[in-house]
Enzyme design. Structure first.
Site, mmCIF file in Angstrom:
data_model
loop_
_atom_site.group_PDB
_atom_site.id
_atom_site.type_symbol
_atom_site.label_atom_id
_atom_site.label_comp_id
_atom_site.label_asym_id
_atom_site.label_seq_id
_atom_site.Cartn_x
_atom_site.Cartn_y
_atom_site.Cartn_z
ATOM 1 N N ASP A 117 46.721 40.194 35.582
ATOM 2 C CA ASP A 117 47.620 40.234 36.733
ATOM 3 C C ASP A 117 48.801 39.284 36.578
ATOM 4 O O ASP A 117 49.465 38.943 37.553
ATOM 5 C CB ASP A 117 46.846 39.919 38.025
ATOM 6 C CG ASP A 117 47.546 40.482 39.253
ATOM 7 O OD1 ASP A 117 48.236 41.502 39.121
ATOM 8 O OD2 ASP A 117 47.405 39.894 40.343
ATOM 9 N N ASP A 155 46.059 47.621 34.858
ATOM 10 C CA ASP A 155 47.344 46.914 34.733
ATOM 11 C C ASP A 155 47.552 46.235 33.383
ATOM 12 O O ASP A 155 48.641 45.733 33.117
ATOM 13 C CB ASP A 155 47.526 45.857 35.833
ATOM 14 C CG ASP A 155 47.621 46.431 37.222
ATOM 15 O OD1 ASP A 155 47.816 47.650 37.349
ATOM 16 O OD2 ASP A 155 47.480 45.674 38.191
ATOM 17 N N ASP A 308 45.173 44.252 48.974
ATOM 18 C CA ASP A 308 45.976 44.099 47.767
ATOM 19 C C ASP A 308 46.289 42.647 47.449
ATOM 20 O O ASP A 308 46.569 42.311 46.309
ATOM 21 C CB ASP A 308 47.306 44.842 47.924
ATOM 22 C CG ASP A 308 47.137 46.345 47.857
ATOM 23 O OD1 ASP A 308 46.184 46.798 47.225
ATOM 24 O OD2 ASP A 308 47.976 47.059 48.441
#
Length: 449
Positions: A117, A155, A308
């Site tokens: 992230d 991701d 989120d």
């Protein structure tokens, strides 16, 4: 306790959207009667998810029927995001064995890549690539040779803005090695790599990243976990990636699309955060019957109702988010009777009882550990709670979820968040955290009102 991604942008690339078809503004909730792709069978519904536990603890909440029937009833991915090399094998085998007993297929989402992230709301992962590969090896030992769907490192390929060229190469090599480790341990494992989504990187760019990370060893790629793009966009984007891979001599790859939040207005597409957007809705219910030869499944990889990280802590289950996602959706195809959609009304707070707290070290590693505190109401309901405990010398909490943390010197105080303070008699809530320092036994005290 799992902490998930879902935050990094993803909207910024919308202005450079790839050439995909955008034929519809609303994702239709269907399962399709035509089986396609390479997978078949029934997806496993984990009875221990946050949403299932919330439903069980709140039977009288006005939101419960909708959340129960349209979200808790469905298969969702089991996330593995805590760095727990000593316990991950047993965690995985527990899920896989339970699914096998039910003759169903589990979905596991691995989220352990170092520097995940890019240090955002879901920062963390393995401390380095050597320890990452050991964790992957332990993970693979728990698969037991069974058919398992694995989405590997959300991701990790689409988001590389924080990485140098050498960092990208090291990550690619690590993911490629991880796929091969899993495949050697379990030939029946179906492994998919990060494909981003249709409004992020171009299909050729994402295809190039997939190739560099070893998609040739995997079964394909997954898209839309970190956004809300309509199904038509994602399917067209997937076809473009598959076409690119074929041009590079890589054939036989398939797509998985996350449909957990891509229903509703297309006005929500450009917003990466689902915590405060009322346009989002659940999309297609999870199924392996896609009717599309390129798509192996429509899955709920990102559990609906989990935050989120822009308003609520990443990974927290928030009932209002779940209710908003599901309130206007049709019932699942296998729902025996239609469930009315009530207008939610606040549950009147009750309280005045006592509470207790119990601490458990969930996992530990060199220089850090993960802990969990269970808060349990006594013989009477409570409407709020507060935990107080001393941090041993050298220990500091760096991330906490399902509560609000304040520290003063060595004293830590945790108070409930808006949705988990009101507990019925005997009901429990869990607070999780990661900390630096040596794993230590904490002795929290609980006070309630």
């Amino acid at each position: 306790m799992r902490v998930h991604p879902w935050r990094d942008g993803r909207w910024k690339a919308a202005i450079a959207t790839t050439a995909v078809a955008c034929a519809t503004v609303t994702a239709t909730l269907i399962t399709g009667s035509a089986r396609a792709g390479t997978l078949s069978g029934t997806l496993y519904r984990d009875p221990t998810t946050q949403v299932v536990r919330w439903v069980e603890a709140n039977p009288n909440d006005a939101r419960t029927p909708v959340i129960r029937d349209k979200i808790a009833s469905q298969s969702q991915a089991h996330w593995l995001s805590a760095f727990n090399p000593s316990t991950v094998t047993s965690e995985v085998s527990g899920v896989v064995n339970a699914a096998s007993s039910a003759n169903q297929i589990p979905v596991l989402s691995v989220y352990e890549i170092p520097n995940r992230d890019c240090g955002g709301a879901s920062a963390g992962g393995a401390p380095d690539f050597t320890q990452y590969q050991q964790w992957i090896s332990n993970f693979a030992q728990g698969l037991g040779g069974r058919t398992v769907i694995i989405t590997l490192e959300t991701d990790a390929l689409a988001l590389q803005t924080c990485l140098s060229g050498s960092d990208v190469a090291a990550r690619d090599q690590a993911i490629s090695q991880a796929v091969q480790t899993i495949k050697r341990a379990d030939a029946n494992a179906k492994v998919y790599l990060d494909g981003g989504h249709s409004a992020w990187n171009s299909a050729s760019e994402q295809g190039s990243r997939l190739k560099a990370a070893g998609v040739q060893y995997a079964d394909g790629f997954f898209t839309n976990v970190s956004n809300f793009q309509p199904l038509s966009n994602e399917a067209a984007y997937g076809r473009s990636i598959i076409s690119y891979l074929q041009s590079q001599g890589i054939s036989g790859k398939h797509q998985i699309i996350d449909t957990s939040r891509n229903g509703g207005s297309v006005g929500a597409q450009g917003d990466w955060c689902g915590d405060d957007n009322t346009d989002h809705r659940i999309g297609n219910y999870p199924t392996l019957n896609t009717g599309d030869q390129n798509i192996d499944g429509y899955l709920w990889i990102k559990p609906p109702g989990e935050a989120d990280g822009c308003v609520y802590p990443a990974g927290n289950f928030v009932p209002d988010l779940a209710y908003n996602l599901a309130s206007s959706a049709p019932n699942p195809p296998d729902s025996p009777t239609p469930t009315p959609t009530p207008t939610p009304t606040p549950t009147p707070p009750t309280g005045g009882g006592a509470c207790t707290a119990a601490y458990q070290t969930m996992s530990s590693w060199q220089g850090g550990f993960q802990g969990q505190i269970s808060v349990t109401a006594g013989s009477s309901a409570i409407k709020s709670w507060k935990l107080t405990f001393s941090l041993p010398s050298g220990v500091s909490i760096n991330q906490l979820w399902n509560g609000t943390l304040t520290t003063s010197g060595s004293t830590a105080t945790v108070t409930n968040v808006s949705w988990n303070g009101n507990l019925a008699a005997g009901a429990s809530a869990q607070v999780g955290f990661t900390a630096t320092g040596n794993a230590s036994s904490l002795t929290p005290t609980c006070t309630a009102s």
